[in-house]
Design an enzyme around this catalytic site. Sequence first.
Site, PDB file in Angstrom:
ATOM      1  N   HIS A  28       3.696  15.044-108.899  1.00  0.00           N
ATOM      2  CA  HIS A  28       3.389  14.034-107.891  1.00  0.00           C
ATOM      3  C   HIS A  28       1.917  14.183-107.554  1.00  0.00           C
ATOM      4  O   HIS A  28       1.400  15.305-107.450  1.00  0.00           O
ATOM      5  CB  HIS A  28       4.244  14.237-106.620  1.00  0.00           C
ATOM      6  N   ASP A  39       0.009  14.069-105.026  1.00  0.00           N
ATOM      7  CA  ASP A  39      -0.552  14.879-103.928  1.00  0.00           C
ATOM      8  C   ASP A  39      -0.604  16.365-104.279  1.00  0.00           C
ATOM      9  O   ASP A  39      -1.176  17.158-103.531  1.00  0.00           O
ATOM     10  CB  ASP A  39       0.197  14.639-102.603  1.00  0.00           C
TER      11      ASP A  39
END
Length: 316
Positions: A67, A69
Amino acid sequence: MPAPAYTVTFLGTSSGVPTLQRNLSSVAIQREGELFLFDCGEAAQIQYRRAGLGFAPLAGICVTHLHGDHVTGLMGLLMSLQMAERIEPLAICGPPGIREYVRLNRRALHTRFAYPIQFIEADTAAVLREADGYRLLCAPLEHRLLCLGFALMEKPRPGRFNLEAARVLGIPEGPLYGRLQSGEPVSLPDGRTVLPEQVLGPPRPGASVAFCTDTRPCAAAVDLARDTDLLIYEGTFDASSATEAHRKGHSTVAEAAQIALAAGVRRLAITHLSPRYRDVEPLLEQARAIFPNTLMARDLMQLEVYRRDEEPAGRP
Ligand SMILES: [Zn+2]
Ligand SMILES: [Zn+2]
């Protein structure tokens, strides 16, 4: 005074998007001459510099999952290592796909790295590195896509040297003491053999740190974190938002505390906080009601983790 086994520096403690106070997921853990970075969210290298961490000891980067982030700071950091003329090898550990992520970015950006990168991809529980004094482990957690938790576990160290026992056995002071301490049997001038266990106390446990984000509460996290000295675990949402947390593949701060309790850890640091919470004090109270030795991670916060028999007096 003994040095800490690990120095943990939080570089980013937000989830999803960075805020002016919290950058995206990244934590640096130093052990003796080595530094491991766990996750490399956007701006991790800026925080890395702000914390005063040098590039030289960086031995490996462990990415929990793909992901954005958790990984968008990786290419920038790798490019800075190239600019710094790094030649030492670097390990990059993560779920399958991490190698391809770096390769595609490298090609698209027409960049190259002169230092060797060793990719270690895992999709099951595994020992990623077996070193002299410690192991680096991973285990899949429960998120919306394959996500790995990591743990640095020191191996047990030889017991303390018992001077009195050595004198009673008539071992001459000097190099024989050192060899016994390092676990070697020795022969005395009079022909007798002394085994290390005759002069050493019981083996002393090493120190350990586990890092679990992003995940719903799961048995794999409890297993990975079992008896660790510090568990760094996500607490994306407050205790009343469990349904939303689970739908999104996350945990609440109360669940972070329950995992810490179930795993019998010594200390819990909660990270990966949703940017919706400006004031995290109420979340800390929710966690402490279940597991008192909890703290909320902040960017650039540093924690020292001592081995149990070396802990300075008066520490929590
Ligand atoms: Zn995340
Ligand atoms: Zn995620």
